[in-house]
Design a protein around this motif. Structure first.
Motif, PDB file in Angstrom:
ATOM      1  N   HIS A  42     -24.295 -63.776 -40.196  1.00 58.02           N
ATOM      2  CA  HIS A  42     -23.520 -62.403 -39.992  1.00 58.02           C
ATOM      3  C   HIS A  42     -22.028 -62.294 -41.685  1.00 58.02           C
ATOM      4  O   HIS A  42     -22.333 -61.208 -41.980  1.00 58.02           O
ATOM      5  CB  HIS A  42     -22.487 -63.123 -39.375  1.00 58.02           C
ATOM      6  N   ALA A  43     -22.267 -62.818 -42.461  1.00 57.52           N
ATOM      7  CA  ALA A  43     -21.475 -62.675 -43.598  1.00 57.52           C
ATOM      8  C   ALA A  43     -22.723 -62.145 -44.479  1.00 57.52           C
ATOM      9  O   ALA A  43     -21.886 -61.185 -45.334  1.00 57.52           O
ATOM     10  CB  ALA A  43     -20.881 -63.337 -44.579  1.00 57.52           C
ATOM     11  N   TYR A  44     -23.287 -61.833 -44.679  1.00 56.13           N
ATOM     12  CA  TYR A  44     -24.220 -60.769 -45.147  1.00 56.13           C
ATOM     13  C   TYR A  44     -25.239 -59.570 -44.686  1.00 56.13           C
ATOM     14  O   TYR A  44     -26.021 -58.802 -45.197  1.00 56.13           O
ATOM     15  CB  TYR A  44     -25.548 -61.823 -46.222  1.00 56.13           C
ATOM     16  N   PHE A  45     -24.954 -60.176 -43.318  1.00 54.61           N
ATOM     17  CA  PHE A  45     -25.172 -58.907 -42.735  1.00 54.61           C
ATOM     18  C   PHE A  45     -24.906 -57.105 -43.205  1.00 54.61           C
ATOM     19  O   PHE A  45     -24.392 -56.990 -43.000  1.00 54.61           O
ATOM     20  CB  PHE A  45     -25.760 -58.772 -41.243  1.00 54.61           C
ATOM     21  N   PRO A  99     -22.617 -55.356 -47.391  1.00 57.55           N
ATOM     22  CA  PRO A  99     -21.700 -55.958 -46.043  1.00 57.55           C
ATOM     23  C   PRO A  99     -20.132 -55.802 -45.038  1.00 57.55           C
ATOM     24  O   PRO A  99     -19.414 -55.443 -45.983  1.00 57.55           O
ATOM     25  CB  PRO A  99     -22.131 -57.609 -45.695  1.00 57.55           C
ATOM     26  N   ALA A 100     -20.493 -56.006 -44.093  1.00 57.07           N
ATOM     27  CA  ALA A 100     -18.481 -55.535 -43.754  1.00 57.07           C
ATOM     28  C   ALA A 100     -17.955 -57.004 -43.619  1.00 57.07           C
ATOM     29  O   ALA A 100     -18.735 -58.190 -44.864  1.00 57.07           O
ATOM     30  CB  ALA A 100     -18.500 -55.953 -42.135  1.00 57.07           C
ATOM     31  N   ASP A 101     -16.275 -56.090 -44.223  1.00 53.45           N
ATOM     32  CA  ASP A 101     -15.796 -57.500 -44.863  1.00 53.45           C
ATOM     33  C   ASP A 101     -15.130 -58.418 -43.678  1.00 53.45           C
ATOM     34  O   ASP A 101     -13.800 -58.780 -43.719  1.00 53.45           O
ATOM     35  CB  ASP A 101     -14.536 -56.667 -45.913  1.00 53.45           C
ATOM     36  N   ARG A 102     -15.267 -57.958 -42.242  1.00 51.84           N
ATOM     37  CA  ARG A 102     -14.497 -58.663 -41.045  1.00 51.84           C
ATOM     38  C   ARG A 102     -15.507 -58.619 -40.317  1.00 51.84           C
ATOM     39  O   ARG A 102     -16.629 -57.254 -40.432  1.00 51.84           O
ATOM     40  CB  ARG A 102     -13.456 -57.284 -40.761  1.00 51.84           C
ATOM     41  N   PRO A 115     -12.541 -61.988 -40.694  1.00 50.94           N
ATOM     42  CA  PRO A 115     -11.809 -61.674 -42.193  1.00 50.94           C
ATOM     43  C   PRO A 115     -13.431 -63.051 -43.430  1.00 50.94           C
ATOM     44  O   PRO A 115     -13.413 -63.972 -42.748  1.00 50.94           O
ATOM     45  CB  PRO A 115     -10.894 -62.073 -42.881  1.00 50.94           C
ATOM     46  N   VAL A 116     -14.145 -61.864 -43.247  1.00 51.72           N
ATOM     47  CA  VAL A 116     -15.160 -62.211 -44.282  1.00 51.72           C
ATOM     48  C   VAL A 116     -14.921 -61.777 -45.683  1.00 51.72           C
ATOM     49  O   VAL A 116     -15.095 -60.856 -46.547  1.00 51.72           O
ATOM     50  CB  VAL A 116     -16.631 -61.241 -44.090  1.00 51.72           C
TER      51      VAL A 116
END
Length: 115
Positions: free
Chosen positions: A11-14, A22-25, A41-42
């Motif tokens: 999900h961190a790379y999605f 990718p999203a930061d959260r 948070p990512v």
């Protein structure tokens, strides 16, 4: 606590189609996740220690791209153990929804973009 959760890493790379990064959260949309975490948070792979510690202080759990899930607790070890498990379930839910053609961003509170 530091551990590797494959679902969180994925999900961190999605990226949603049409997005350039990718999203930061990650915003939980399930009842338990929404109660426990405003957002997850990512952080980038090169996040410095101060950023990681601040994120843990503010959110209890954070994902570092390529660096796993980090979690802290105030009450007990079982509290800390629960965070990576919750992150896994939240990510599984979001991944499954996307595979079914659902866009969970429509369910996220508008103010979650600022949390």
């Amino acid at each position: 606590m530091h551990c590797f959760v494959p679902e969180a890493e994925a999900h961190a790379y999605f990226r949603y189609p049409g997005e350039d990064r990718p999203a930061d959260r990650i915003v939980p949309v399930d009842a338990e996740g929404g109660f426990q975490y405003l957002v997850i948070p990512v952080l980038p792979a090169a996040a410095d220690m101060d950023t990681l510690i601040k994120s843990l202080h503010d959110y209890k759990v954070a994902i570092v791209r390529g660096g796993g899930v980090w979690a802290v607790g105030h009450q007990s070890l079982s509290e800390v153990l629960h965070h990576p498990s919750s992150v896994r379930e939240i990510c599984l839910y979001r991944i499954g929804a996307f595979e079914r053609g659902l866009d969970l961003r429509k369910m996220e509170p508008a103010k979650a973009k600022k949390w």
